[in-house]
Design a protein around this motif. Structure first.
Motif, PDB file in Angstrom:
ATOM      1  N   UNK A  19       0.864  -1.254   0.131  1.00 56.41           N
ATOM      2  CA  UNK A  19      -0.069  -0.155  -0.039  1.00 56.41           C
ATOM      3  C   UNK A  19       0.819   1.168   0.078  1.00 56.41           C
ATOM      4  N   UNK A  20       0.181   2.322  -0.570  1.00 50.74           N
ATOM      5  CA  UNK A  20       0.840   3.607  -0.619  1.00 50.74           C
ATOM      6  C   UNK A  20       1.506   4.038   0.890  1.00 50.74           C
ATOM      7  N   UNK A  21       0.711   3.951   1.985  1.00 45.42           N
ATOM      8  CA  UNK A  21       1.005   4.207   3.320  1.00 45.42           C
ATOM      9  C   UNK A  21       2.083   3.568   3.882  1.00 45.42           C
ATOM     10  N   UNK A  22       2.032   2.262   3.630  1.00 41.36           N
ATOM     11  CA  UNK A  22       3.057   1.220   4.103  1.00 41.36           C
ATOM     12  C   UNK A  22       4.109   1.488   3.447  1.00 41.36           C
ATOM     13  N   UNK A  23       4.384   1.747   2.190  1.00 40.11           N
ATOM     14  CA  UNK A  23       5.655   1.901   1.508  1.00 40.11           C
ATOM     15  C   UNK A  23       6.148   3.236   1.850  1.00 40.11           C
ATOM     16  N   UNK A  24       5.392   4.385   1.922  1.00 38.56           N
ATOM     17  CA  UNK A  24       5.934   5.734   2.424  1.00 38.56           C
ATOM     18  C   UNK A  24       6.562   5.621   3.749  1.00 38.56           C
ATOM     19  N   UNK A  25       5.867   4.918   4.767  1.00 36.64           N
ATOM     20  CA  UNK A  25       6.595   4.645   5.914  1.00 36.64           C
ATOM     21  C   UNK A  25       7.787   3.871   5.833  1.00 36.64           C
ATOM     22  N   UNK A  26       7.832   3.096   5.194  1.00 37.80           N
ATOM     23  CA  UNK A  26       9.219   2.192   5.233  1.00 37.80           C
ATOM     24  C   UNK A  26      10.276   2.912   4.579  1.00 37.80           C
ATOM     25  N   UNK A  27      10.000   3.791   3.634  1.00 42.21           N
ATOM     26  CA  UNK A  27      11.062   4.514   3.000  1.00 42.21           C
ATOM     27  C   UNK A  27      11.156   5.946   3.496  1.00 42.21           C
ATOM     28  N   UNK A  28      10.491   6.200   4.753  1.00 46.13           N
ATOM     29  CA  UNK A  28      10.590   7.554   5.375  1.00 46.13           C
ATOM     30  C   UNK A  28      10.043   8.798   4.966  1.00 46.13           C
ATOM     31  N   UNK A  29       9.039   8.876   4.245  1.00 45.12           N
ATOM     32  CA  UNK A  29       8.298   9.803   3.614  1.00 45.12           C
ATOM     33  C   UNK A  29       6.936   9.731   4.039  1.00 45.12           C
ATOM     34  N   UNK A  30       6.130  10.867   3.941  1.00 48.92           N
ATOM     35  CA  UNK A  30       4.858  10.977   4.198  1.00 48.92           C
ATOM     36  C   UNK A  30       4.115  10.424   3.001  1.00 48.92           C
TER      37      UNK A  30
END
Length: 121
Positions: A19-30
């Motif tokens: 998911x976009x939210x999960x991936x954003x969290x994993x790479x350290x961006x909003x």
């Protein structure tokens, strides 16, 4: 349609079912920032984030090179993929070869010959 950095990231993320939210969290961006990148409303992020994207998506070397090239193309200023800039700067012969090629205004056909020669290695 021309491939973009954001579109490439989005396609690879979706294929990995992240998911976009999960991936954003994993790479350290909003999530908002990642969404803007994926929808081509922002240029590619800094190299450290691009490296995280490549790693978390488990991109092969060829895909990572595509990602870096698309990142460079997304920038409004003249840019070259960071891996190529490092390679050119660290290899004096590459730098000299590019300088003389520019000076001699090599044609596409001449570059193709060089490419073919290198590809045989």
């Amino acid at each position: 349609m021309k491939e973009t950095f954001g579109g490439f990231v989005k396609q690879k993320r979706i294929v990995k079912n992240i998911s976009l939210r999960t991936f954003a969290d994993v790479i350290g961006v909003s999530p908002e920032y990642l969404s803007k990148i994926e929808n081509n409303l922002r240029t590619a992020p800094k190299d450290i984030v691009i490296e995280k994207i490549a790693n978390k998506l488990s991109l092969c070397n060829e895909e990572k090179e595509i990602l870096l090239d698309l990142a460079a193309k997304s920038k409004s200023n003249l840019s070259l993929a960071s891996d190529l800039m490092i390679y050119i700067n660290e290899n004096e012969m590459v730098h000299k070869t590019l300088r003389i090629a520019k000076r001699k205004s090599l044609s596409n056909e001449e570059w193709q010959e060089i490419f073919n020669l290198i590809s045989k290695k």
